[in-house]
Design a protein around this motif. Structure first.
Motif, PDB file in Angstrom:
ATOM      1  N   LEU A  49      -1.216  -2.069  -6.108  1.00 11.04           N
ATOM      2  CA  LEU A  49      -1.495  -1.616  -4.747  1.00 11.04           C
ATOM      3  C   LEU A  49      -0.463  -2.123  -3.746  1.00 11.04           C
ATOM      4  N   LEU A  50       0.070  -3.318  -3.983  1.00 13.75           N
ATOM      5  CA  LEU A  50       1.090  -3.860  -3.085  1.00 13.75           C
ATOM      6  C   LEU A  50       2.320  -2.956  -3.059  1.00 13.75           C
ATOM      7  N   PHE A  51       2.737  -2.480  -4.233  1.00 12.05           N
ATOM      8  CA  PHE A  51       3.905  -1.597  -4.316  1.00 12.05           C
ATOM      9  C   PHE A  51       3.600  -0.229  -3.716  1.00 12.05           C
ATOM     10  N   ILE A  52       2.411   0.302  -4.006  1.00 15.76           N
ATOM     11  CA  ILE A  52       2.070   1.647  -3.546  1.00 15.76           C
ATOM     12  C   ILE A  52       1.962   1.698  -2.026  1.00 15.76           C
ATOM     13  N   LEU A  91       6.799   8.134  -5.280  1.00 18.24           N
ATOM     14  CA  LEU A  91       6.340   6.787  -5.596  1.00 18.24           C
ATOM     15  C   LEU A  91       7.153   6.204  -6.740  1.00 18.24           C
ATOM     16  N   TRP A  92       7.682   4.996  -6.544  1.00 12.13           N
ATOM     17  CA  TRP A  92       8.436   4.284  -7.573  1.00 12.13           C
ATOM     18  C   TRP A  92       7.691   3.018  -7.949  1.00 12.13           C
ATOM     19  N   MET A  93       7.640   2.739  -9.249  1.00 15.26           N
ATOM     20  CA  MET A  93       7.009   1.518  -9.729  1.00 15.26           C
ATOM     21  C   MET A  93       7.969   0.818 -10.683  1.00 15.26           C
ATOM     22  N   PRO A  94       8.136  -0.497 -10.556  1.00 13.71           N
ATOM     23  CA  PRO A  94       9.013  -1.223 -11.488  1.00 13.71           C
ATOM     24  C   PRO A  94       8.459  -1.184 -12.912  1.00 13.71           C
TER      25      PRO A  94
END
Length: 222
Positions: free
Chosen positions: A80-83, A94-97
């Motif tokens: 949720l912090l990244f989103i 949306l990018w996620m590591p």
């Protein structure tokens, strides 16, 4: 800058041969029925595609409204912090590591969460519809992203019973984004304010308790 919400809008087609887009609860059920032994965040991200912002916010926030095993709020809160940070920045995709994408939970546990959430989601989806669109324009939506980032930080912290109010607020915001429903967004704002008030009350109680303990200890030792 592209509108991050533009890709999340409900698609309305004039072609009767085109199937309507699946609701969030239906996609969630499809994921839970997969034969794989585990469901990764990458699987979820790929499945929801252009609805990733609202869908993943809802997916990782809603379970925290339910009683969960110890530590699960941190597992679900980290993505949720990244989103929410990217929603605040106005990103269109949306990018996620990789280390987040590769995190997974067992299919059985995912299916259990889906079974618990589905009745609530079905009732909510019957009430939601596009309205009060002014609350979902690019700038207001970025402000929603900032509020959700703050709530996600609170959710990530190990505060006793402190995860339910911010999780509910994020879920309401997410439903508003998914269904372009400004009324759901208003519910999210009211819930966010309530979450901060509850956090302030809990923090004050904890600080008062620590001070009382230290004072009593000082009396005993003195």
């Amino acid at each position: 800058m592209p509108d991050p919400s533009s890709s999340l809008s409900t698609v309305v087609s004039t072609d009767d041969d085109v199937e309507p887009r699946q609701r969030f609860s239906e996609v969630l059920s499809d994921l839970a029925s997969r034969p794989a032994s585990a469901i990764s965040i990458g699987d979820v991200l790929n499945t929801f595609g252009d609805r990733a912002f609202g869908a993943l916010m809802l997916l990782f926030a809603a379970p925290n409204v339910l009683p969960l095993p110890l530590g699960m709020s941190a597992v679900l809160g980290a993505p949720l912090l990244f989103i929410t940070a990217q929603l605040m920045l106005g990103r269109s995709t949306l990018w996620m590591p990789r280390f987040i994408r590769e995190r997974s939970i067992s299919r059985d546990f995912f299916a259990l969460l889906t079974a618990k959430l589905s009745p609530i989601l079905h009732r909510a989806e019957r009430l939601l519809r596009p309205r009060l669109g002014v609350l979902l324009h690019p700038l207001p939506e970025r402000i929603v992203g900032a509020a959700c980032l703050l709530l996600a930080i609170i959710l990530f912290l190990p505060i006793p019973f402190g995860n339910i109010p911010p999780a509910f607020a994020i879920a309401a915001f997410a439903l508003g984004i998914l269904e372009r429903d400004g009324l759901a967004t208003l519910v999210g704002w009211l819930s966010a304010i309530g979450s901060l008030l509850i956090l302030a009350a809990i923090s004050s109680a904890i600080i008062a308790g620590i001070n009382a303990f230290l004072n009593q200890l000082w009396v005993i030792l003195g």
